[in-house]
Enzyme design. Structure first.
Site, short mmCIF file in Angstrom:
data_model
loop_
_atom_site.label_atom_id
_atom_site.label_comp_id
_atom_site.label_asym_id
_atom_site.label_seq_id
_atom_site.Cartn_x
_atom_site.Cartn_y
_atom_site.Cartn_z
N ASN A 43 0.99 -1.10 0.05
CA ASN A 43 0.04 0.15 0.16
C ASN A 43 0.89 1.27 0.16
OD1 ASN A 43 -2.54 1.95 0.80
ND2 ASN A 43 -1.10 2.08 2.54
N ARG A 91 -8.55 5.45 1.48
CA ARG A 91 -7.85 4.99 0.30
C ARG A 91 -6.72 5.63 -0.41
NH1 ARG A 91 -12.89 2.53 -0.01
NH2 ARG A 91 -12.60 0.17 0.44
N ASP A 140 1.75 6.98 0.34
CA ASP A 140 0.60 6.12 -0.31
C ASP A 140 0.89 6.02 -1.66
OD1 ASP A 140 -1.65 4.82 0.79
OD2 ASP A 140 -2.71 6.04 -0.63
N ARG A 149 -0.56 -12.36 2.75
CA ARG A 149 -1.16 -11.69 3.69
C ARG A 149 -0.87 -10.19 3.00
NH1 ARG A 149 0.16 -7.35 7.42
NH2 ARG A 149 -1.48 -7.09 8.99
N ASP A 200 -0.95 -6.59 3.44
CA ASP A 200 -1.23 -5.74 4.76
C ASP A 200 -2.02 -4.31 4.18
OD1 ASP A 200 0.23 -4.53 7.08
OD2 ASP A 200 0.84 -3.06 5.69
N HIS A 247 -6.66 0.17 3.02
CA HIS A 247 -6.21 1.41 2.51
C HIS A 247 -5.97 1.29 0.79
CE1 HIS A 247 -6.34 2.67 6.57
NE2 HIS A 247 -5.61 1.45 6.80
N GLU A 259 -5.77 -7.95 4.94
CA GLU A 259 -5.92 -7.11 6.29
C GLU A 259 -6.88 -5.98 6.33
OE1 GLU A 259 -4.14 -4.76 9.82
OE2 GLU A 259 -3.72 -4.31 7.60
N ASN A 269 -3.29 -10.83 16.98
CA ASN A 269 -2.26 -10.72 15.95
C ASN A 269 -0.95 -9.94 16.25
OD1 ASN A 269 -2.96 -8.33 15.39
ND2 ASN A 269 -3.58 -8.41 13.31
N ARG A 318 -5.40 -19.21 11.93
CA ARG A 318 -3.99 -18.65 12.17
C ARG A 318 -3.70 -18.62 13.66
NH1 ARG A 318 -2.54 -12.99 9.91
NH2 ARG A 318 -3.79 -12.32 11.86
C1 AAO Z 1 5.17 3.90 12.93
C2 AAO Z 1 4.89 4.91 13.94
C3 AAO Z 1 3.87 5.79 13.43
C4 AAO Z 1 4.51 6.82 12.27
C5 AAO Z 1 4.77 5.72 11.18
C6 AAO Z 1 5.54 6.34 9.89
O1 AAO Z 1 4.13 4.11 14.90
O2 AAO Z 1 3.95 6.94 14.53
O3 AAO Z 1 3.86 7.90 11.85
O4 AAO Z 1 5.78 4.71 11.67
O5 AAO Z 1 6.97 6.77 10.28
C7 AAO Z 1 2.89 -0.60 11.86
C8 AAO Z 1 2.63 -0.05 13.29
C9 AAO Z 1 2.69 1.29 13.06
C10 AAO Z 1 3.91 1.87 12.40
C11 AAO Z 1 3.87 1.30 11.03
C12 AAO Z 1 4.91 1.74 10.18
O6 AAO Z 1 1.44 -0.56 13.46
O7 AAO Z 1 2.67 2.04 14.42
O8 AAO Z 1 3.94 3.29 12.18
O9 AAO Z 1 3.97 -0.16 11.07
O10 AAO Z 1 6.40 1.47 10.64
C13 AAO Z 1 -4.73 0.74 10.93
C14 AAO Z 1 -4.66 0.10 9.54
C15 AAO Z 1 -4.29 -1.47 9.59
C16 AAO Z 1 -2.93 -1.27 10.40
C17 AAO Z 1 -2.87 -0.98 11.64
C18 AAO Z 1 -1.83 -0.84 12.46
O11 AAO Z 1 -6.07 0.10 9.04
O12 AAO Z 1 -3.93 -1.78 8.22
O13 AAO Z 1 -3.65 0.82 11.61
N1 AAO Z 1 -2.34 -2.71 10.45
C19 AAO Z 1 -1.10 -2.91 9.33
C20 AAO Z 1 -0.19 -3.73 10.08
C21 AAO Z 1 0.90 -2.89 10.93
C22 AAO Z 1 1.59 -1.64 10.08
C23 AAO Z 1 0.73 -1.20 9.19
C24 AAO Z 1 -0.73 -1.90 8.69
C25 AAO Z 1 1.33 -0.23 8.12
O14 AAO Z 1 -0.59 -4.87 10.65
O15 AAO Z 1 1.55 -3.64 11.83
O16 AAO Z 1 1.74 -0.71 11.01
O17 AAO Z 1 2.08 -1.28 7.17
C26 AAO Z 1 -9.11 2.07 13.60
C27 AAO Z 1 -9.38 1.79 12.13
C28 AAO Z 1 -8.27 0.72 11.64
C29 AAO Z 1 -6.70 1.30 12.01
C30 AAO Z 1 -7.00 1.51 13.56
C31 AAO Z 1 -5.55 1.80 13.97
O18 AAO Z 1 -9.61 1.17 14.38
O19 AAO Z 1 -10.59 0.91 12.02
O20 AAO Z 1 -8.28 0.44 10.45
O21 AAO Z 1 -5.95 0.20 11.82
O22 AAO Z 1 -7.89 2.66 13.86
O23 AAO Z 1 -5.23 3.27 13.56
C32 AAO Z 1 -12.17 1.00 17.59
C33 AAO Z 1 -12.88 0.94 16.34
C34 AAO Z 1 -11.57 0.21 15.20
C35 AAO Z 1 -10.48 1.21 15.39
C36 AAO Z 1 -10.22 1.42 16.83
C37 AAO Z 1 -8.72 2.04 16.87
O24 AAO Z 1 -11.75 -0.23 18.03
O25 AAO Z 1 -13.75 0.00 16.15
O26 AAO Z 1 -12.30 0.17 13.90
O27 AAO Z 1 -11.07 1.84 17.69
O28 AAO Z 1 -8.99 3.48 16.98
#
Ligand code: AAO
Length: 511
Positions: free
Chosen positions: A115, A173, A182, A210, A212, A216, A248, A313, A352
């Site tokens: 992405n 997106r 992006d 998977r 990732d 988005h 994901e 996870n 998983r």
């Molecule tokens: C790091 C730093 C950041 C910095 C960035 C760039 O932490 O501060 O800005 O580097 O320098 C992983 C880490 C991130 C890391 C990133 C890059 O987790 O901390 O950032 O690597 O190094 C969203 C996405 C989902 C994503 C998830 C973490 O939709 O795709 O965030 N997961 C994957 C991987 C993950 C990875 C990435 C993607 C990026 O598994 O390991 O990040 O490649 C809502 C939304 C979700 C959203 C969450 C969190 O969730 O619905 O889509 O996930 O927020 O932002 C309730 C709601 C629920 C909501 C939740 C939290 O429960 O029902 O929907 O509250 O608000």
């Protein structure tokens, strides 16, 4: 009719919804942050003999080296190029792993970060795992190559260029997720570069991906990439096999973007599964195990044949992603084993299993301030996974998949594969039991009082070894013995203070 049956069989076996695991192997394990050399060994020495279907590996492509904080696990979600060159190993080590795992019938699934590239604020230079130059400020990733034309900066409509509101599908997106640059997946050039990367992996012998951060990407853009993919390598897979795809997408029900938008591309992660199962086992919000009788679609989950399920996870075990406090992890090992046991016994979804590393978890104001800490390492170099005499792991690796209760439930799922969900029983509270045809039966006691009950198991008469309390080896059982009578009934007693308050028996644990 014959032709129709043949075509539907082909459609079923070859499509992107099937994981291409060997027959009778029904689960994946995520060996989070493991070195490729250790995964190759684990395939040969442990996963194949114990019936694991495959391994989800950490992203294999070159990423940013982050030094502040020091080498966090999440640096691997910031791509610099598609060279196979990371802390987990180089391309030769990657190929060796894929070959050796496939040769013992264990499949490799790659975590594909397509992405985006690195964070926008990361400094220019060669601070990447293969020393490739990159300049996020000028959107320059010459090792791919990508340049300013290949990103969505012009398309995103928010003032900051970031996703500001998850209720706006366009932002989600077209704008940056936590500042990650992006990619413009609407461009054929970008699609081709990504497909080239994935095809390189497919040609090497991986079985699927998977994807990732799928939420988005526009489902149609992703489809255009998937349409460019080669069929799987015929050294190990039948001609015409398509890569297994699981996307994901975090859809807990509160946002406009729905998992179902992605069903056309492959399976989708069902995040409601772990959130709800954790809530039930913790007995929060008035939930009880008796309510699990219609677990699955009955709980508002996606169709079983589209779902990839898990208890926790790599994100939500440490407060990233979504789910929050209810998620069960190895930190709550007693409930965790019950949760994973329930998942593996229940027919819903493709399962998983998580395999983690330890970190010094430390909460301040409800947040784990050490949620960034990377895998066990010596000066940045990932530590090898050592194996203790009792078959558990050392050097800081948790290896949940090697816990007897979890390993034996992976085998249970293989034994009961394809059998119906039968003989449900509950006490109206947190004592429940169910069977899988005449192949397996499981009983849980998550109440605060003992369970003692005679139940219809559906199993043929005989003496069975409970695979939770001990192993069956040869004609002996190190655990509890269960006597199933000629009417298939058996008596079960489970103390509420047992370390593992559940019992599981199956056709192959018969003595
Ligand atoms: C790091 C730093 C950041 C910095 C960035 C760039 O932490 O501060 O800005 O580097 O320098 C992983 C880490 C991130 C890391 C990133 C890059 O987790 O901390 O950032 O690597 O190094 C969203 C996405 C989902 C994503 C998830 C973490 O939709 O795709 O965030 N997961 C994957 C991987 C993950 C990875 C990435 C993607 C990026 O598994 O390991 O990040 O490649 C809502 C939304 C979700 C959203 C969450 C969190 O969730 O619905 O889509 O996930 O927020 O932002 C309730 C709601 C629920 C909501 C939740 C939290 O429960 O029902 O929907 O509250 O608000």
């Amino acid at each position: 009719m014959k032709l129709f049956l043949l075509l539907s069989a082909v459609g079923f076996c070859w499509a992107q919804y099937t994981p291409h695991t060997k027959p009778g192997r029904t689960s994946l394990v995520h060996l989070f942050e493991w070195h490729w050399a250790d995964i190759a060994l684990e395939c040969e020495q442990y996963l194949a003999p114990n019936g694991f279907g495959g391994v989800q590996i950490s992203p294999p492509n070159e990423n940013v080296v982050i030094n502040n904080p020091s080498r966090p696990w999440w640096e691997r979600y910031q791509p610099v190029s598609y060279k196979l060159c990371t802390r987990s190993g180089n391309e030769d080590e990657f190929k060796d792993m894929v070959t050796r795992c496939n040769n013992v019938g264990v499949r490799i699934y790659v975590d594909a970060v397509i992405n985006h590239m690195s964070g926008s604020g990361v400094g220019a230079g060669t601070n990447s795992t293969c020393r490739s130059y990159f300049n996020p400020g000028s959107r320059d990733f010459p090792a791919v190559p990508y340049s300013g034309w290949d990103f969505n900066d012009g398309k995103c409509k928010t003032g900051t260029g970031e996703i500001e509101n998850y209720n706006d599908p366009y932002q989600v997106r077209d704008c940056r997720l936590v500042s990650l640059l992006d990619l413009a997946l609407e461009k054929d050039y970008v699609r081709s570069k990504i497909a080239e990367y994935l095809n390189h992996l497919i040609d090497t012998g991986v079985a699927g991906f998977r994807i990732d951060a799928s939420k988005h990407m526009w489902p149609g853009d992703m489809k255009a990439v998937l349409d460019k993919l080669h069929n799987l390598n015929t050294s190990w897979f039948p001609e015409g096999s398509k890569a297994f795809i699981y996307q994901e997408v975090i859809d807990l029900g509160g946002e406009p973007i729905k998992s179902s938008e992605y069903f056309g591309n492959g399976r989708v992660t069902e995040f409601k599964y772990g959130v709800k199962l954790g809530t039930v086992l913790r007995k929060w919000s008035g939930e009880k195990m008796a309510y699990l009788k219609n677990w699955g679609e009955g709980w508002g989950f996606m169709p079983s044949d589209k779902a990839l399920v898990f208890v926790d996870n790599h994100d939500n075990q440490r407060g990233h992603g979504a789910g929050g406090a209810s998620i069960l992890t190895f930190w709550d090992s007693r409930l965790y084993k019950m949760g994973v046991g329930f998942m593996l016994a229940h027919p819903y979804g493709f399962t998983r299993v998580m395999s983690s590393f330890h970190w010094p978890r430390h909460f301040e104001n409800g947040k784990d301030v050490n949620d960034w800490i990377g895998p066990p390492n010596d000066g940045g170099v990932i530590k090898r996974v050592t194996i203790n005499p009792d078959t558990t792991c050392g050097n800081g690796w948790v290896c949940e998949h090697r816990w007897r209760q979890i390993r034996n439930m992976v085998a249970f799922r293989n034994v009961v594969d394809g059998e119906a969900f039968t003989n449900w029983w509950d006490n109206g509270s947190n004592q429940v039991a169910f069977g899988r045809g005449n192949k397996g039966f499981i009983v849980f006691n998550n109440d605060d009082w003992p369970l003692s009950v005679t139940l219809q198991t559906g199993l043929p008469a005989g003496t069975y070894c409970d695979v939770i309390s001990g192993d069956k080896s040869g004609g002996n059982c190190a655990g509890i013995k269960i006597y199933v009578s000629s009417d298939s009934k058996a008596n079960f007693s489970i103390s509420n203070s047992a370390e593992d308050p559940f019992i599981a028996i199956h056709a192959e644990s018969k003595l």
